[in-house]
Design a protein around this motif. Structure first.
Motif, PDB file in Angstrom:
ATOM      1  N   THR A   1       0.862  -1.180   0.000  1.00 11.57           N
ATOM      2  CA  THR A   1       0.000   0.000   0.000  1.00 11.57           C
ATOM      3  C   THR A   1       0.894   1.225   0.000  1.00 11.57           C
TER       4      THR A   1
ATOM      5  N   VAL B   1      -2.980   0.418  -5.043  1.00  9.46           N
ATOM      6  CA  VAL B   1      -3.489   0.442  -3.674  1.00  9.46           C
ATOM      7  C   VAL B   1      -2.864   1.639  -2.963  1.00  9.46           C
TER       8      VAL B   1
ATOM      9  N   ILE C   1      -5.785   1.163   6.116  1.00  8.84           N
ATOM     10  CA  ILE C   1      -4.878   0.319   5.339  1.00  8.84           C
ATOM     11  C   ILE C   1      -5.021  -1.124   5.805  1.00  8.84           C
TER      12      ILE C   1
END
Length: 176
Positions: free
Chosen positions: A10, A33, A59
């Motif tokens: 992420t 992402v 997240i």
């Protein structure tokens, strides 16, 4: 970082809310992402910590690459200082771009003098961006970061498109 771990990466982008649209906004739509947050230099350390924590809780991945710009650097480091070790282990690399010296208030526990980056970290400045080089050198040493000068002339909050040099830096850090 192993290749299969990149599939769970992420990109956590923390922008300076006081700046106009810039390269970090392009990055936010360029990666699969992404989690974003914003910080303003007129917020308190506690506000920064709460804002970054709220964004971080969104997240779900286990591998996080952080890129913070301007006042976003202050907010991230304030948050990082008060996080636990298990949270910090999720962060695989950090890029701190053009921190603003005036956005580092001293508090009773000296948050910014005690914050340490737990992984590969680059502190990136431009020669003419308002971040004095000697201040940046001191902070890089303090935060366990490598100081890098961007090859771009002028400031790093201008029209750099997608800031390809920064993208390449992030990829090199992730793959090293």
């Amino acid at each position: 970082m192993r290749t299969f771990e990149l599939e769970d990466l992420t990109l956590f982008l923390i922008r300076d809310a006081d700046e106009a649209e810039m390269w970090i906004d392009r990055w936010a739509v360029s990666y699969p992402v992404v989690q974003t947050a914003a910080a303003s230099s007129d917020q308190s350390i506690a506000q920064w910590q709460a804002n970054i924590q709220m964004a971080f809780e969104g997240i779900s991945g286990e591998h996080i690459a952080v890129v913070a710009h301007g006042a976003g650097v202050s907010a991230f480091l304030a948050w990082l200082y008060q996080t636990d070790i298990l949270t910090q282990k999720k962060i695989v690399n950090i890029i701190l771009v053009s921190p603003r010296p005036e956005a580092f208030p001293d508090d009773e526990i000296h948050t910014f003098r005690r914050a340490r980056c737990p992984c590969r970290t680059a502190l990136v400045i431009a020669e003419q961006n308002g971040t004095p080089r000697n201040w940046a050198e001191e902070r890089a040493n303090l935060w366990n970061a490598r100081l890098l000068l961007s090859p771009h002339s002028g400031t790093l909050n201008g029209a750099l498109g997608g800031w390809q040099w920064g993208m390449k830096l992030m990829q090199e850090m992730l793959l090293s």
